[in-house]
Scaffold this motif. Sequence first.
Motif, PDB file in Angstrom:
ATOM      1  N   ARG A 104       0.824  -1.200   0.000  1.00 41.19           N
ATOM      2  CA  ARG A 104       0.000   0.000   0.000  1.00 41.19           C
ATOM      3  C   ARG A 104       0.861   1.255   0.000  1.00 41.19           C
ATOM      4  O   ARG A 104       0.368   2.343  -0.299  1.00 41.19           O
ATOM      5  CB  ARG A 104      -0.927   0.014   1.216  1.00 41.19           C
ATOM      6  CG  ARG A 104      -2.033  -1.041   1.167  1.00 41.19           C
ATOM      7  CD  ARG A 104      -3.052  -0.836   2.278  1.00 41.19           C
ATOM      8  NE  ARG A 104      -3.694   0.453   2.150  1.00 41.19           N
ATOM      9  CZ  ARG A 104      -3.676   1.390   3.092  1.00 41.19           C
ATOM     10  NH1 ARG A 104      -3.022   1.191   4.230  1.00 41.19           N
ATOM     11  NH2 ARG A 104      -4.294   2.538   2.912  1.00 41.19           N
ATOM     12  N   ALA A 175      -5.340 -11.580   8.661  1.00 40.39           N
ATOM     13  CA  ALA A 175      -6.702 -11.159   8.334  1.00 40.39           C
ATOM     14  C   ALA A 175      -7.638 -12.337   8.579  1.00 40.39           C
ATOM     15  O   ALA A 175      -7.364 -13.460   8.140  1.00 40.39           O
ATOM     16  CB  ALA A 175      -6.782 -10.712   6.880  1.00 40.39           C
ATOM     17  N   ASN A 230      -6.052 -12.059  -5.137  1.00 42.38           N
ATOM     18  CA  ASN A 230      -6.315 -11.348  -3.890  1.00 42.38           C
ATOM     19  C   ASN A 230      -7.803 -11.146  -3.647  1.00 42.38           C
ATOM     20  O   ASN A 230      -8.265 -11.198  -2.499  1.00 42.38           O
ATOM     21  CB  ASN A 230      -5.607  -9.993  -3.897  1.00 42.38           C
ATOM     22  CG  ASN A 230      -4.124 -10.120  -3.614  1.00 42.38           C
ATOM     23  OD1 ASN A 230      -3.698 -11.027  -2.908  1.00 42.38           O
ATOM     24  ND2 ASN A 230      -3.326  -9.215  -4.170  1.00 42.38           N
ATOM     25  N   ALA A 231      -8.559 -10.885  -4.701  1.00 41.64           N
ATOM     26  CA  ALA A 231      -9.994 -10.666  -4.533  1.00 41.64           C
ATOM     27  C   ALA A 231     -10.670 -11.924  -3.990  1.00 41.64           C
ATOM     28  O   ALA A 231     -11.499 -11.859  -3.071  1.00 41.64           O
ATOM     29  CB  ALA A 231     -10.619 -10.249  -5.861  1.00 41.64           C
ATOM     30  N   ASP A 234      -9.715 -12.388  -0.324  1.00 41.31           N
ATOM     31  CA  ASP A 234     -10.477 -11.497   0.559  1.00 41.31           C
ATOM     32  C   ASP A 234     -11.878 -12.045   0.812  1.00 41.31           C
ATOM     33  O   ASP A 234     -12.397 -11.983   1.936  1.00 41.31           O
ATOM     34  CB  ASP A 234     -10.567 -10.105  -0.056  1.00 41.31           C
ATOM     35  CG  ASP A 234      -9.238  -9.358  -0.009  1.00 41.31           C
ATOM     36  OD1 ASP A 234      -8.369  -9.752   0.797  1.00 41.31           O
ATOM     37  OD2 ASP A 234      -9.083  -8.398  -0.776  1.00 41.31           O
ATOM     38  N   GLU A 235     -12.498 -12.567  -0.233  1.00 36.13           N
ATOM     39  CA  GLU A 235     -13.846 -13.115  -0.082  1.00 36.13           C
ATOM     40  C   GLU A 235     -13.837 -14.352   0.816  1.00 36.13           C
ATOM     41  O   GLU A 235     -14.744 -14.544   1.636  1.00 36.13           O
ATOM     42  CB  GLU A 235     -14.423 -13.455  -1.453  1.00 36.13           C
ATOM     43  CG  GLU A 235     -14.724 -12.223  -2.308  1.00 36.13           C
ATOM     44  CD  GLU A 235     -15.236 -12.590  -3.686  1.00 36.13           C
ATOM     45  OE1 GLU A 235     -15.394 -13.802  -3.955  1.00 36.13           O
ATOM     46  OE2 GLU A 235     -15.486 -11.664  -4.486  1.00 36.13           O
ATOM     47  N   ALA A 238     -13.514 -13.112   4.443  1.00 35.89           N
ATOM     48  CA  ALA A 238     -14.766 -12.529   4.930  1.00 35.89           C
ATOM     49  C   ALA A 238     -15.822 -13.594   5.198  1.00 35.89           C
ATOM     50  O   ALA A 238     -16.645 -13.453   6.114  1.00 35.89           O
ATOM     51  CB  ALA A 238     -15.278 -11.506   3.924  1.00 35.89           C
ATOM     52  N   CYS A 246      -0.982 -10.897   6.411  1.00 36.24           N
ATOM     53  CA  CYS A 246      -1.084  -9.656   5.651  1.00 36.24           C
ATOM     54  C   CYS A 246      -0.125  -8.621   6.225  1.00 36.24           C
ATOM     55  O   CYS A 246       0.390  -8.773   7.341  1.00 36.24           O
ATOM     56  CB  CYS A 246      -2.521  -9.127   5.661  1.00 36.24           C
ATOM     57  SG  CYS A 246      -3.112  -8.656   7.297  1.00 36.24           S
ATOM     58  N   SER A 250      -2.264  -3.087   6.175  1.00 36.31           N
ATOM     59  CA  SER A 250      -3.427  -3.493   5.396  1.00 36.31           C
ATOM     60  C   SER A 250      -4.719  -2.950   6.000  1.00 36.31           C
ATOM     61  O   SER A 250      -4.872  -2.857   7.223  1.00 36.31           O
ATOM     62  CB  SER A 250      -3.521  -5.020   5.316  1.00 36.31           C
ATOM     63  OG  SER A 250      -2.395  -5.563   4.670  1.00 36.31           O
ATOM     64  N   PRO A 252      -8.583  -3.884   6.341  1.00 38.19           N
ATOM     65  CA  PRO A 252      -9.427  -5.074   6.167  1.00 38.19           C
ATOM     66  C   PRO A 252     -10.593  -4.805   5.231  1.00 38.19           C
ATOM     67  O   PRO A 252     -11.153  -3.704   5.210  1.00 38.19           O
ATOM     68  CB  PRO A 252      -9.904  -5.366   7.589  1.00 38.19           C
ATOM     69  CG  PRO A 252      -9.802  -4.055   8.314  1.00 38.19           C
ATOM     70  CD  PRO A 252      -8.624  -3.354   7.715  1.00 38.19           C
ATOM     71  N   GLY A 253     -10.934  -5.825   4.452  1.00 38.12           N
ATOM     72  CA  GLY A 253     -12.074  -5.715   3.578  1.00 38.12           C
ATOM     73  C   GLY A 253     -13.364  -5.859   4.364  1.00 38.12           C
ATOM     74  O   GLY A 253     -13.361  -6.116   5.575  1.00 38.12           O
ATOM     75  N   ALA A 254     -14.482  -5.702   3.668  1.00 36.49           N
ATOM     76  CA  ALA A 254     -15.778  -5.826   4.317  1.00 36.49           C
ATOM     77  C   ALA A 254     -15.911  -7.216   4.933  1.00 36.49           C
ATOM     78  O   ALA A 254     -15.599  -8.224   4.296  1.00 36.49           O
ATOM     79  CB  ALA A 254     -16.889  -5.587   3.304  1.00 36.49           C
TER      80      ALA A 254
END
Length: 326
Positions: A104, A175, A230-231, A234-235, A238, A246, A250, A252-254
Motif C-alpha cells: 500500500r 486477516a 487477492n480478490a 479477501d472473499e 470474509a 497480511c 493493510s 481489512p475488507g468488508a
Amino acid sequence: MELDVRHLRVLCAIADSGSVRKAARQLGMTQPSLTTQLRRIERAIGGELFTRERTGSRPTALGHTVLSRARPVIAELAELVAAARREAAGAERRRLRIGSVGSRAVAAWLRRVHTRLPDTDTTIHIDISANNLLRMVAADEIDVAFVHESEGFPLRVPADAQHRVVIAREPQFVALAAGHPAARRPVVSLADLAGDTWMVDPTADHEYAAMRRAFAEAGLNPRVVQVRDNATADELVAAGEAVRPCQPTSIPGAGAVVRPVHGDPLAVRLLLAWRPGALSAPALDALHSDLCSAYLDLARVNPAYRAWLLQHNRTLRHLVAPPLAG
C-alpha cells in the motif's frame, strides 16, 4: 544543376509572397541573388515557372505543377524534423524505472516521487516475486526495486546489485473474518487459528516456507492452501473459510478484521535495491526518504499498527532503519 529542398523552398516563398522582392526578404537574400537562383532553377527544370508582372510574380502552369509536388515534400520534411526533435527531447528526458512488490506504500511513494521530480518519466513495475525484481535490477530493466524478504529466508541479491534497509523488521498480521471467535481479541495467537485453513500466494518468495516454519516452531500443522487471486482471498476470509497473513498497514475488507499475532512469528525485512551506477547517492537518499515517509504515513493512520507499536513500546521513528547501504 540538381534541385534540392532549398530550391523548393525558394519556389514556395516566391509563390506565397507573390514577388521575388518579398521572397528575398523572407529568405534573407538580396533580390538579385534570388532572381539568379530562380533562373538557375528554371533552366534545370526546362521551363518558366513564374511570369514577371508589374504587380509581382505569378506561377505559370508549369509552376503550379512543380509547386503542387514541392509543398508536400517540404511539409513532410518539416514533420520529420519536428518528430526527430521530439524524439531527441524524449531521449534526453530523465527517466526512473521503479519496481516493487505489492504494498500500500507504493502509491504514496510514487506521488512523492512525481512531486519531487515532475520532469522525470517515472514508471512502475509490480511483481509479487522479490527475486524477479532483483533480477530485473541486475539486467538493467529497472533502476530500483522495493522488495520484501521473509525472515530467515534471505533473498538472492545479485552480485552486481546493492541494497538499503527500509524497515528492519516488519511484523506480519493476520486477516480473519469479523465473526471469527479470535476477532474479539486485540492480539491473536497461532494456536487460536490452528483449526483454520491458511492461505498463501505461491508466487510470493518464501512466504509458504516462512509460514510452515512458524507453524512447526509452534507445534502446529494447519491446512494451507495456495490462492493467487487477492480478490478471491479477501472473499474467503470474509466468509470465514480461511485466514491469511497480511501486511500491518493493510486495511481489512468488508466482513474482515486485521489483528497482530502474539510474538510476531511472521516478519519480513523491507529493502530498497539498485544497480551500482544507475542512480546517484543523492537520488537514492531521496528515494529512500520518500519511501520511508510514505510507509510511516500509512502506519500512522492504521489503528492495528498503532496498537502494536504501543504494545511494544515503540514509536514510528523506531520502524525506519537508518539510510545506510546494506
